[in-house]
Design a protein around this motif. Structure first.
Motif, short mmCIF file in Angstrom:
data_model
loop_
_atom_site.label_atom_id
_atom_site.label_comp_id
_atom_site.label_asym_id
_atom_site.label_seq_id
_atom_site.Cartn_x
_atom_site.Cartn_y
_atom_site.Cartn_z
N ARG A 38 0.83 -1.21 0.00
CA ARG A 38 0.00 0.00 0.00
C ARG A 38 0.87 1.26 0.00
N GLU A 39 1.95 1.26 0.79
CA GLU A 39 2.85 2.41 0.83
C GLU A 39 3.41 2.73 -0.56
N CYS A 40 3.94 1.67 -1.22
CA CYS A 40 4.54 1.86 -2.55
C CYS A 40 3.47 2.25 -3.58
N ALA A 41 2.32 1.58 -3.51
CA ALA A 41 1.26 1.82 -4.50
C ALA A 41 0.71 3.24 -4.38
N GLU A 42 0.50 3.72 -3.17
CA GLU A 42 -0.01 5.07 -2.99
C GLU A 42 0.98 6.11 -3.51
N LYS A 43 2.25 5.84 -3.29
CA LYS A 43 3.29 6.79 -3.73
C LYS A 43 3.30 6.91 -5.26
N VAL A 44 3.28 5.76 -5.95
CA VAL A 44 3.35 5.80 -7.42
C VAL A 44 2.04 6.31 -8.01
N GLU A 45 0.91 6.07 -7.33
CA GLU A 45 -0.37 6.57 -7.82
C GLU A 45 -0.40 8.10 -7.76
N GLN A 46 0.14 8.67 -6.67
CA GLN A 46 0.20 10.11 -6.55
C GLN A 46 1.14 10.71 -7.60
N GLN A 47 2.26 10.03 -7.84
CA GLN A 47 3.20 10.51 -8.84
C GLN A 47 2.59 10.45 -10.24
N ALA A 48 1.86 9.35 -10.53
CA ALA A 48 1.21 9.21 -11.83
C ALA A 48 0.15 10.29 -12.04
N ARG A 49 -0.59 10.61 -10.98
CA ARG A 49 -1.60 11.65 -11.08
C ARG A 49 -0.93 13.01 -11.33
N HIS A 50 0.19 13.26 -10.64
CA HIS A 50 0.91 14.53 -10.82
C HIS A 50 1.48 14.65 -12.22
N ASP A 51 2.04 13.54 -12.74
CA ASP A 51 2.65 13.57 -14.08
C ASP A 51 1.67 13.24 -15.19
N GLN A 52 0.41 12.96 -14.80
CA GLN A 52 -0.64 12.61 -15.76
C GLN A 52 -0.23 11.40 -16.61
N GLU A 53 0.25 10.39 -15.93
CA GLU A 53 0.63 9.14 -16.59
C GLU A 53 -0.41 8.06 -16.32
N THR A 54 -0.46 7.06 -17.22
CA THR A 54 -1.41 5.96 -17.03
C THR A 54 -0.91 5.01 -15.95
N LEU A 55 -1.86 4.35 -15.30
CA LEU A 55 -1.52 3.40 -14.24
C LEU A 55 -2.72 2.47 -14.04
N SER A 56 -2.44 1.19 -13.92
CA SER A 56 -3.53 0.21 -13.74
C SER A 56 -3.23 -0.70 -12.56
N VAL A 57 -4.31 -1.27 -12.03
CA VAL A 57 -4.20 -2.18 -10.90
C VAL A 57 -4.90 -3.49 -11.22
N LEU A 58 -4.24 -4.61 -10.85
CA LEU A 58 -4.86 -5.93 -10.98
C LEU A 58 -5.13 -6.46 -9.59
N MET A 59 -6.36 -6.90 -9.36
CA MET A 59 -6.70 -7.61 -8.13
C MET A 59 -6.94 -9.06 -8.50
N MET A 60 -6.29 -10.00 -7.77
CA MET A 60 -6.35 -11.43 -8.11
C MET A 60 -6.81 -12.24 -6.91
N ASP A 61 -7.49 -13.33 -7.23
CA ASP A 61 -7.94 -14.25 -6.18
C ASP A 61 -7.87 -15.67 -6.73
N ILE A 62 -7.12 -16.55 -6.01
CA ILE A 62 -7.03 -17.95 -6.45
C ILE A 62 -8.39 -18.61 -6.26
N ASP A 63 -8.90 -19.23 -7.32
CA ASP A 63 -10.25 -19.82 -7.28
C ASP A 63 -10.30 -21.04 -6.37
N PHE A 64 -11.38 -21.12 -5.60
CA PHE A 64 -11.68 -22.28 -4.74
C PHE A 64 -10.48 -22.68 -3.86
N PHE A 65 -9.82 -21.69 -3.30
CA PHE A 65 -8.63 -21.98 -2.50
C PHE A 65 -8.99 -22.74 -1.23
N LYS A 66 -10.20 -22.51 -0.69
CA LYS A 66 -10.59 -23.22 0.53
C LYS A 66 -10.63 -24.73 0.29
#
Length: 510
Positions: A363-391
């Motif tokens: 979260r620390e690293c992600a927030e920092k680069v997200e703020q920098q991307a917003r300042h520099d008007q650069e693109t940035l994407s996030v992937l959220m992943m979940d292993i299926d049926f892990f239980k």
């Protein structure tokens, strides 16, 4: 009566010179201190020989002890010059051919005096002269004597000039010091004059009478007003016995003294340590030199024999009542401390099971680069992943089997994404990736490649093969994204859609 007075005077001079010789070689580590010790030794031999000569009863004994004096007489002008040049920063001249030039005439004088009976080039005639009932050896000067005298005059003029140059640019105690050195270099002119004109015509060696006070003045300047006083302050901090490298420099950052440990530290910098300007010694490390000059406390990293080494470098000024007279530079090996600090930082920032960034660090690293991307008007994407049926995996293979799957999955994540991307384990079987300079379309393509790779790979657990799939949500930062939390929520919502539409697929947030 005169002989007794002169003899007592010379005897005291010999004792003082003996003390100065021993003190310079035992306490002094600098090159000029060693040169001063050698100067004291040559003058000691000179005075001792003259003391015995004037008390000898026969011409043969006088002549013998006069020869003994020439084990010292020819060399003291060269050493006098060497002390002045080393102390005023001109010692490089003595490296190589320069030293041979300075000592050439003294060596010739020494040889010609010992062989004078064969050619009479140094003394053309030797006899006895009586004055006030006392016998003195009368020495008629030969041609080489005047060559040696001219050489002595040249060395005295050079010494006086070197000291005068420093005297003009000095202040405070340093000015007092060079005033004493100037006085010490001027008095021998008087001796040279008296010997040349042979005052009273009795052949007394006035040089032997005048030189002891001159050497005392030099010793006073080097011990009372010189950096020997600084050395005492530094040695009180356990200068020699310290495991830290200690380097003492004058106010012009010329190396004055250093301990054995500092030599090792300089070898780590691929540099040699000697009496020279620190800027020259650290020519290959200009950034290090600037930090030392600016008294910046820092930890520097070096690779020594393919091993990481960390050195803490600290510069402290040494004050002498009114002004800064030097600096003490400390080099301390903090490799163990820095390694431990890095290890603790790694433990604090890394998920123990997978080796990925933990939730906090991600979260620390992600927030920092997200703020920098917003300042520099650069693109940035996030992937959220979940292993299926892990239980079900945990239920079927136990927690050890589940851990094996998580480790294998994390290894694939590290391999699939760039070093500039931020990868982390959010919790349980949930992972996230921040893709720099990547829009949703490209992020979707990368996510799909990874999803397909996961479905095709198996995790070996004992004799069993475990196959898993992953659901992925993609979100791109856009003008409506207010902060990182909003971006994560969009990706999380897309992940929810992927799971509820059949799993093992990638969905882009809209």
């Amino acid at each position: 009566m005169i002989i007794k007075f002169v003899s007592i005077y010379l005897y005291i001079g010999v004792l003082l010179l003996s003390f100065m010789f021993i003190n310079s070689f035992v306490r002094g580590k600098s090159s000029y201190a060693k040169a001063f010790g050698a100067l004291s030794l040559t003058l000691q031999i000179y005075l001792l020989g003259y003391l015995v000569e004037i008390n000898a009863s026969s011409l043969q004994d006088m002549y013998f002890w006069n020869q003994v004096q020439y084990f010292g007489i020819p060399f003291f002008p060269a050493l006098w010059l060497m002390v002045s040049m080393l102390y005023t920063g001109k010692g490089k001249f003595f490296q190589g051919f320069g030293g041979l030039v300075v000592f050439a005439i003294p060596i010739f004088t020494f040889l010609l005096r010992l062989s004078n009976d064969w050619h009479h080039l140094y003394y053309s005639q030797i006899g006895i002269h009586q004055f006030m009932g006392v016998n003195y050896m009368l020495l008629i000067k030969g041609p080489w004597y005047y060559v040696q005298t001219a050489y002595v005059l040249i060395t005295l003029v050079l010494c006086t000039w070197f000291y005068f140059q420093r005297f003009r640019n000095s202040t405070g105690d340093e000015r007092i010091q060079f005033r004493l050195l100037l006085l010490a270099s001027v008095l021998p002119y008087l001796a040279l004059l008296l010997v040349t004109v042979n005052l009273f015509g009795i052949g007394i060696d006035y040089t032997a009478l005048i030189l002891p006070p001159c050497v005392l003045l030099i010793n006073l300047s080097l011990t009372r007003y010189n950096f020997l006083e600084i050395k005492d302050l530094a040695r009180e901090r356990v200068f020699e016995d310290s495991s830290a490298g200690l380097i003492l420099v004058n106010r012009f950052y010329r190396v004055v003294d250093f301990n054995e440990a500092s030599i090792t530290f300089f070898s780590w910098f691929n540099a040699s340590l000697k009496e020279d300007q620190l800027e020259i010694l650290l020519a290959k490390h200009p950034d290090l030199w600037e930090r030392i000059k600016n008294s910046e406390d820092q930890v520097c990293h070096f690779s020594v024999a393919k091993e990481d080494r960390y050195v803490n470098i600290n510069t402290r000024s040494i004050q002498n009542k009114k002004e800064t007279v030097g600096h003490l530079i400390t080099f301390e090996d903090v490799t163990e401390r820095e390694s431990l600090k890095q290890r603790l930082t790694e433990i604090a920032n890394t998920d123990e099971l997978t080796g990925l960034n933990n939730r906090r660090r991600f979260r620390e690293c992600a927030e920092k680069v997200e703020q920098q991307a917003r300042h520099d008007q650069e693109t940035l994407s996030v992937l959220m992943m979940d292993i299926d049926f892990f239980k079900k995996i945990n239920d079927s293979y136990g927690h050890h089997g589940g851990d094996a799957v998580l480790r294998h999955f994390s290894a694939m994540l590290k391999e699939a994404f760039r070093g500039t991307d931020i990868v982390g384990r959010i919790g349980g079987e949930e992972f996230a990736v921040v893709l720099l300079n990547t829009d949703a379309e490209k992020a979707y393509a990368k996510a799909e490649d990874f999803r397909k790779a996961v479905a095709q790979k198996t995790t070996i657990f004992g004799e069993k093969c475990i196959t898993v799939t992953v659901s992925i949500g993609v979100a791109e930062r856009d003008q409506t994204t207010t902060d990182f939390d909003a971006l994560i929520n969009h990706a999380d919502h897309a992940l929810y859609q992927a799971k509820h539409s059949g799993r093992n697929r990638t969905v882009i947030a809209h």
